[in-house]
Design a protein around this motif. Structure first.
Motif, PDB file in Angstrom:
ATOM      1  N   LEU A   1      -9.546  11.914   6.577  1.00 13.32           N
ATOM      2  CA  LEU A   1      -9.837  10.814   5.660  1.00 13.32           C
ATOM      3  C   LEU A   1      -8.678  10.545   4.705  1.00 13.32           C
ATOM      4  O   LEU A   1      -8.450   9.404   4.333  1.00 13.32           O
ATOM      5  CB  LEU A   1     -11.141  11.060   4.906  1.00 13.32           C
ATOM      6  CG  LEU A   1     -12.353  10.519   5.679  1.00 13.32           C
ATOM      7  CD1 LEU A   1     -12.799  11.466   6.774  1.00 13.32           C
ATOM      8  CD2 LEU A   1     -13.502  10.219   4.765  1.00 13.32           C
ATOM      9  N   ASP A   2      -7.927  11.608   4.336  1.00 13.41           N
ATOM     10  CA  ASP A   2      -6.729  11.384   3.519  1.00 13.41           C
ATOM     11  C   ASP A   2      -5.731  10.528   4.295  1.00 13.41           C
ATOM     12  O   ASP A   2      -5.130   9.592   3.755  1.00 13.41           O
ATOM     13  CB  ASP A   2      -6.054  12.719   3.159  1.00 13.41           C
ATOM     14  CG  ASP A   2      -6.793  13.465   2.064  1.00 13.41           C
ATOM     15  OD1 ASP A   2      -7.608  12.817   1.368  1.00 13.41           O
ATOM     16  OD2 ASP A   2      -6.561  14.669   1.896  1.00 13.41           O
ATOM     17  N   ARG A   3      -5.585  10.846   5.582  1.00 13.63           N
ATOM     18  CA  ARG A   3      -4.648  10.094   6.419  1.00 13.63           C
ATOM     19  C   ARG A   3      -5.095   8.635   6.537  1.00 13.63           C
ATOM     20  O   ARG A   3      -4.295   7.702   6.406  1.00 13.63           O
ATOM     21  CB  ARG A   3      -4.607  10.749   7.808  1.00 13.63           C
ATOM     22  CG  ARG A   3      -3.642  10.124   8.791  1.00 13.63           C
ATOM     23  CD  ARG A   3      -3.589  10.931  10.084  1.00 13.63           C
ATOM     24  NE  ARG A   3      -4.907  11.174  10.659  1.00 13.63           N
ATOM     25  CZ  ARG A   3      -5.625  10.266  11.319  1.00 13.63           C
ATOM     26  NH1 ARG A   3      -5.168   9.039  11.473  1.00 13.63           N
ATOM     27  NH2 ARG A   3      -6.829  10.563  11.809  1.00 13.63           N
ATOM     28  N   ILE A   4      -6.392   8.439   6.736  1.00 14.79           N
ATOM     29  CA  ILE A   4      -6.928   7.080   6.862  1.00 14.79           C
ATOM     30  C   ILE A   4      -6.783   6.326   5.533  1.00 14.79           C
ATOM     31  O   ILE A   4      -6.421   5.153   5.505  1.00 14.79           O
ATOM     32  CB  ILE A   4      -8.403   7.134   7.316  1.00 14.79           C
ATOM     33  CG1 ILE A   4      -8.477   7.699   8.742  1.00 14.79           C
ATOM     34  CG2 ILE A   4      -9.040   5.751   7.265  1.00 14.79           C
ATOM     35  CD1 ILE A   4      -9.887   8.018   9.204  1.00 14.79           C
ATOM     36  N   ALA A   5      -7.038   7.025   4.426  1.00 18.67           N
ATOM     37  CA  ALA A   5      -6.911   6.396   3.110  1.00 18.67           C
ATOM     38  C   ALA A   5      -5.477   5.929   2.884  1.00 18.67           C
ATOM     39  O   ALA A   5      -5.238   4.893   2.268  1.00 18.67           O
ATOM     40  CB  ALA A   5      -7.331   7.371   2.018  1.00 18.67           C
ATOM     41  N   GLY A   6      -4.513   6.690   3.408  1.00 16.24           N
ATOM     42  CA  GLY A   6      -3.111   6.289   3.296  1.00 16.24           C
ATOM     43  C   GLY A   6      -2.849   4.964   3.981  1.00 16.24           C
ATOM     44  O   GLY A   6      -2.074   4.140   3.500  1.00 16.24           O
ATOM     45  N   GLN A   7      -3.523   4.741   5.112  1.00 19.15           N
ATOM     46  CA  GLN A   7      -3.360   3.470   5.821  1.00 19.15           C
ATOM     47  C   GLN A   7      -3.925   2.321   4.996  1.00 19.15           C
ATOM     48  O   GLN A   7      -3.384   1.214   5.005  1.00 19.15           O
ATOM     49  CB  GLN A   7      -4.084   3.516   7.164  1.00 19.15           C
ATOM     50  CG  GLN A   7      -3.487   4.489   8.153  1.00 19.15           C
ATOM     51  CD  GLN A   7      -4.329   4.599   9.415  1.00 19.15           C
ATOM     52  OE1 GLN A   7      -5.547   4.682   9.353  1.00 19.15           O
ATOM     53  NE2 GLN A   7      -3.689   4.605  10.555  1.00 19.15           N
ATOM     54  N   VAL A   8      -5.020   2.582   4.276  1.00 18.43           N
ATOM     55  CA  VAL A   8      -5.642   1.526   3.475  1.00 18.43           C
ATOM     56  C   VAL A   8      -4.679   1.039   2.408  1.00 18.43           C
ATOM     57  O   VAL A   8      -4.431  -0.153   2.277  1.00 18.43           O
ATOM     58  CB  VAL A   8      -6.945   2.021   2.802  1.00 18.43           C
ATOM     59  CG1 VAL A   8      -7.488   0.945   1.875  1.00 18.43           C
ATOM     60  CG2 VAL A   8      -7.972   2.384   3.849  1.00 18.43           C
ATOM     61  N   SER A   9      -4.089   1.966   1.652  1.00 14.06           N
ATOM     62  CA  SER A   9      -3.216   1.547   0.561  1.00 14.06           C
ATOM     63  C   SER A   9      -2.010   0.801   1.124  1.00 14.06           C
ATOM     64  O   SER A   9      -1.557  -0.178   0.561  1.00 14.06           O
ATOM     65  CB  SER A   9      -2.755   2.750  -0.263  1.00 14.06           C
ATOM     66  OG  SER A   9      -2.090   3.674   0.570  1.00 14.06           O
ATOM     67  N   TRP A  10      -1.529   1.245   2.300  1.00 15.21           N
ATOM     68  CA  TRP A  10      -0.404   0.555   2.918  1.00 15.21           C
ATOM     69  C   TRP A  10      -0.776  -0.898   3.215  1.00 15.21           C
ATOM     70  O   TRP A  10      -0.020  -1.812   2.922  1.00 15.21           O
ATOM     71  CB  TRP A  10      -0.004   1.264   4.213  1.00 15.21           C
ATOM     72  CG  TRP A  10       1.029   0.498   4.975  1.00 15.21           C
ATOM     73  CD1 TRP A  10       2.368   0.482   4.724  1.00 15.21           C
ATOM     74  CD2 TRP A  10       0.811  -0.378   6.071  1.00 15.21           C
ATOM     75  NE1 TRP A  10       2.996  -0.351   5.616  1.00 15.21           N
ATOM     76  CE2 TRP A  10       2.078  -0.891   6.457  1.00 15.21           C
ATOM     77  CE3 TRP A  10      -0.312  -0.778   6.779  1.00 15.21           C
ATOM     78  CZ2 TRP A  10       2.226  -1.788   7.509  1.00 15.21           C
ATOM     79  CZ3 TRP A  10      -0.165  -1.668   7.825  1.00 15.21           C
ATOM     80  CH2 TRP A  10       1.091  -2.167   8.184  1.00 15.21           C
ATOM     81  N   CYS A  11      -1.971  -1.104   3.762  1.00  9.53           N
ATOM     82  CA  CYS A  11      -2.422  -2.462   4.068  1.00  9.53           C
ATOM     83  C   CYS A  11      -2.489  -3.306   2.801  1.00  9.53           C
ATOM     84  O   CYS A  11      -2.045  -4.435   2.785  1.00  9.53           O
ATOM     85  CB  CYS A  11      -3.811  -2.440   4.706  1.00  9.53           C
ATOM     86  SG  CYS A  11      -3.831  -1.699   6.325  1.00  9.53           S
TER      87      CYS A  11
END
Length: 151
Positions: free
Chosen positions: A110-120
């Motif tokens: 989920l940390d990895r996925i959350a990183g994608q969110v902020s990038w978007c």
């Protein structure tokens, strides 16, 4: 993968998610969305159990001519979602208070996925249309992750 054990229940197509509802969900992948939402909820706040989740997903029941009241969501659906996430090793029982907490593996995912969110979010300007697809939310990315590990 880890999802070899976790399968969708047979009743996903016709179960109501709450006694406040008249019909089953229209979305074909509602179970994945709910599971992703629960994963996010427990990721943000440990120690949540099935009973707490029924309150989170409860809603207003329209009772015809009588006033609407709040009712909790189906505990059976919540319980199955929690058990699915446990089989996928995303959440585990919390020994301190009996609820659930995120596993170290789930935390990593989920940390990895959350990183994608902020990038978007940073690379987009309102109204958040990016490469022809609508704004990507944390839950929708977790859904994609769950579909991959459960298939």
């Amino acid at each position: 993968g880890a999802g070899s054990k976790a399968k969708l229940p047979q009743w996903v197509d016709y179960v109501k998610t709450s006694k406040a509802k008249e019909l089953a969900p229209y979305e074909k992948d509602w179970y994945y969305i709910r599971a992703a939402s629960v994963a996010r909820h427990i990721y943000l706040r440990r120690g949540v159990g099935v009973g707490a989740l029924t309150k989170v997903y409860g809603s207003r029941k329209r009772r015809g001519s009588r006033p609407s009241i709040y009712v909790k969501a189906s505990s059976s659906v919540c319980r199955h979602v929690v058990q699915t996430l446990e089989k996928l090793k995303i959440i585990e029982e919390d020994p301190d208070n009996g609820g659930r907490r995120i596993t170290s593996q789930g935390q990593r995912d989920l940390d990895r996925i959350a990183g994608q969110v902020s990038w978007c979010t940073h690379s987009m300007k309102p109204p958040y249309i990016h490469l022809g697809r609508t704004f990507v939310t944390f839950v929708s990315l977790i859904v994609e992750h769950l579909v991959v590990i459960m298939s």
